[in-house]
Scaffold this active site. Structure first.
Site, short mmCIF file in Angstrom:
data_model
loop_
_atom_site.label_atom_id
_atom_site.label_comp_id
_atom_site.label_asym_id
_atom_site.label_seq_id
_atom_site.Cartn_x
_atom_site.Cartn_y
_atom_site.Cartn_z
N GLY A 168 -24.12 58.94 75.94
CA GLY A 168 -22.80 58.46 75.53
C GLY A 168 -22.43 59.01 74.16
O GLY A 168 -22.00 60.17 74.02
N GLY A 169 -22.60 58.19 73.14
CA GLY A 169 -22.17 58.53 71.77
C GLY A 169 -22.57 59.92 71.32
O GLY A 169 -21.74 60.66 70.75
N ASN B 198 -21.27 61.37 79.08
CA ASN B 198 -20.22 60.38 79.38
C ASN B 198 -19.40 60.15 78.11
O ASN B 198 -19.85 59.47 77.19
CB ASN B 198 -20.88 59.07 79.85
CG ASN B 198 -19.84 57.99 80.14
OD1 ASN B 198 -18.63 58.26 80.15
ND2 ASN B 198 -20.30 56.77 80.38
N TRP B 199 -18.22 60.74 78.11
CA TRP B 199 -17.38 60.65 76.89
C TRP B 199 -16.72 59.27 76.75
O TRP B 199 -16.13 58.97 75.72
CB TRP B 199 -16.27 61.71 76.94
CG TRP B 199 -16.74 63.11 76.68
CD1 TRP B 199 -18.04 63.52 76.48
CD2 TRP B 199 -15.92 64.29 76.60
NE1 TRP B 199 -18.08 64.89 76.29
CE2 TRP B 199 -16.78 65.38 76.36
CE3 TRP B 199 -14.56 64.52 76.71
CZ2 TRP B 199 -16.31 66.68 76.22
CZ3 TRP B 199 -14.08 65.82 76.58
CH2 TRP B 199 -14.96 66.88 76.33
N LYS B 200 -16.80 58.48 77.81
CA LYS B 200 -16.14 57.16 77.81
C LYS B 200 -14.66 57.32 77.43
O LYS B 200 -14.04 58.29 77.86
CB LYS B 200 -16.90 56.20 76.89
CG LYS B 200 -18.39 56.13 77.26
CD LYS B 200 -19.15 55.03 76.60
CE LYS B 200 -20.60 55.04 77.07
NZ LYS B 200 -21.41 53.96 76.53
N SER C 145 -28.47 54.98 74.12
CA SER C 145 -28.81 55.48 72.78
C SER C 145 -29.71 56.72 72.79
O SER C 145 -30.60 56.88 71.95
CB SER C 145 -29.45 54.36 71.94
OG SER C 145 -28.53 53.31 71.74
N GLY D 26 -25.15 52.00 73.22
CA GLY D 26 -24.32 51.97 72.02
C GLY D 26 -24.91 51.16 70.88
O GLY D 26 -24.21 50.83 69.93
N HIS E 54 -20.76 51.63 86.01
CA HIS E 54 -21.20 51.59 84.61
C HIS E 54 -21.07 50.15 84.09
O HIS E 54 -20.12 49.44 84.44
CB HIS E 54 -20.35 52.54 83.77
CG HIS E 54 -20.96 52.78 82.41
ND1 HIS E 54 -20.88 51.85 81.39
CD2 HIS E 54 -21.68 53.82 81.92
CE1 HIS E 54 -21.52 52.32 80.33
NE2 HIS E 54 -22.01 53.51 80.63
N GLU F 199 -29.69 52.31 82.90
CA GLU F 199 -29.13 52.09 81.57
C GLU F 199 -29.26 50.61 81.20
O GLU F 199 -28.37 49.80 81.56
CB GLU F 199 -27.64 52.45 81.56
CG GLU F 199 -27.35 53.91 81.78
CD GLU F 199 -26.05 54.33 81.09
OE1 GLU F 199 -26.10 55.28 80.30
OE2 GLU F 199 -25.00 53.70 81.31
N GLU G 40 -20.09 49.02 81.42
CA GLU G 40 -18.83 48.72 80.71
C GLU G 40 -17.71 48.39 81.70
O GLU G 40 -16.83 47.58 81.40
CB GLU G 40 -18.46 49.90 79.79
CG GLU G 40 -19.36 49.92 78.55
CD GLU G 40 -19.59 51.29 77.95
OE1 GLU G 40 -18.89 52.25 78.31
OE2 GLU G 40 -20.51 51.40 77.11
#
Ligand code: 13P
Length: 264
Positions: free
Chosen positions: A244-245, A8-10, A223, A186, A105, A180, A107
């Site tokens: 993610g990151g 997930n590149w967000k 994470s 994050g 999600h 999640e 976010e």
């Protein structure tokens, strides 16, 4: 079943040039992946260009070795077309050969004020267009602090609302849940494999008993990196990871895929 690794590149990277570079670096190596299936989920605006790269003859021979590489979207709207400024429909995504959609999600729940009722409509709309759904659930820190029962009840309640009216055939092989926990996203502090495992086992039990899923697939996200991926995926019940990151660093993501590949 193969483990599913979803990037997930967000809202990254900031330019198309960088998105193309990241996509190529992430997918452009030969890997004898027996055990991993990869889904790259970029921002909407990059989808067409990245699909062009994915489907070019050069890329498809080089790209994935035996890896199954798919593309996903980070969100959808519930209507097919119409006066919905700024929205993207499942039909539009299907038309581009997008296979997956992340829905719910945390976010989006936070920054776009998405409610469970909206998420339920999105899940139904995605399934209608045969998009595979990656439905995100997970509790905030204040709930986790109350203990595992509170966390499990929180997730159960999300599932109840997000999957309202859906079960059995409608969901089988089409629904993936990503557990999640919000406090792990994050933050660099992932859940322990034990916490992820017990919550995922609970989610699977719910999916089987309340939603008649035959073979539920549930991933962990929060994470995840190359140092902790094995701890999660060595458990049979954890079907993959939503990253993610770490997916923004091609080398790191490659390591995650390679480590996944070694898990039997
Ligand atoms: P991080 O891996 O950056 O914690 O993000 C997890 C996530 O939200 C994936 O959807």
């Amino acid at each position: 079943m193969k483990k599913l690794i979803i990037a997930n590149w967000k809202m990254n990277p900031p330019t198309l040039k960088k998105a193309k570079e990241l996509f190529s670096a992430t997918t452009n190596y030969k890997l004898q992946a027996k055990n991993a299936e990869i889904v790259i989920v970029p921002p909407f605006i990059y989808l067409s260009e990245l699909l062009k790269i994915k489907n070019s003859p050069k890329q498809s021979t080089l790209a994935t070795g035996q890896i199954k590489l798919k593309i996903g979207a980070q969100n959808i709207f519930w209507a097919t077309e119409g006066a919905y400024t700024g929205e993207i429909s499942p039909k539009m995504l299907k038309d581009l050969y997008v296979d997956y959609a992340i829905i719910g999600h945390s976010e989006r729940r936070k920054y776009a004020a998405e409610t469970d009722e909206m998420i339920n409509k999105k899940v139904i709309a995605a399934l209608k267009e045969s998009l595979k759904v990656i439905l995100c659930v997970g509790e905030p820190l204040e709930i986790r602090k109350k203990g595992k029962k509170a966390a499990m009840n929180f997730v159960k309640n999300q599932l109840q609302k997000d999957l309202k009216g859906l079960k059995g055939k409608l969901l089988n092989n089409k629904l993936i849940i990503a557990y999640e926990p919000i406090w792990a996203i994050g933050t660099g502090i992932s859940a322990t494999p034990e916490t992820a495992l017990e919550t995922i086992k609970y989610i699977k039990k719910l999916l089987i008993t309340n939603y008649q899923l035959l073979t539920p697939r549930v991933l962990y996200g929060g994470s995840v990196d190359s140092k902790n991926i094995k701890g999660f995926l060595q458990h049979n019940e954890i079907d993959g990871a939503l990253v993610g990151g770490a997916s923004l660093n091609a080398k790191e993501f490659k390591k995650i895929v390679e480590l996944t590949n070694k898990i039997n």
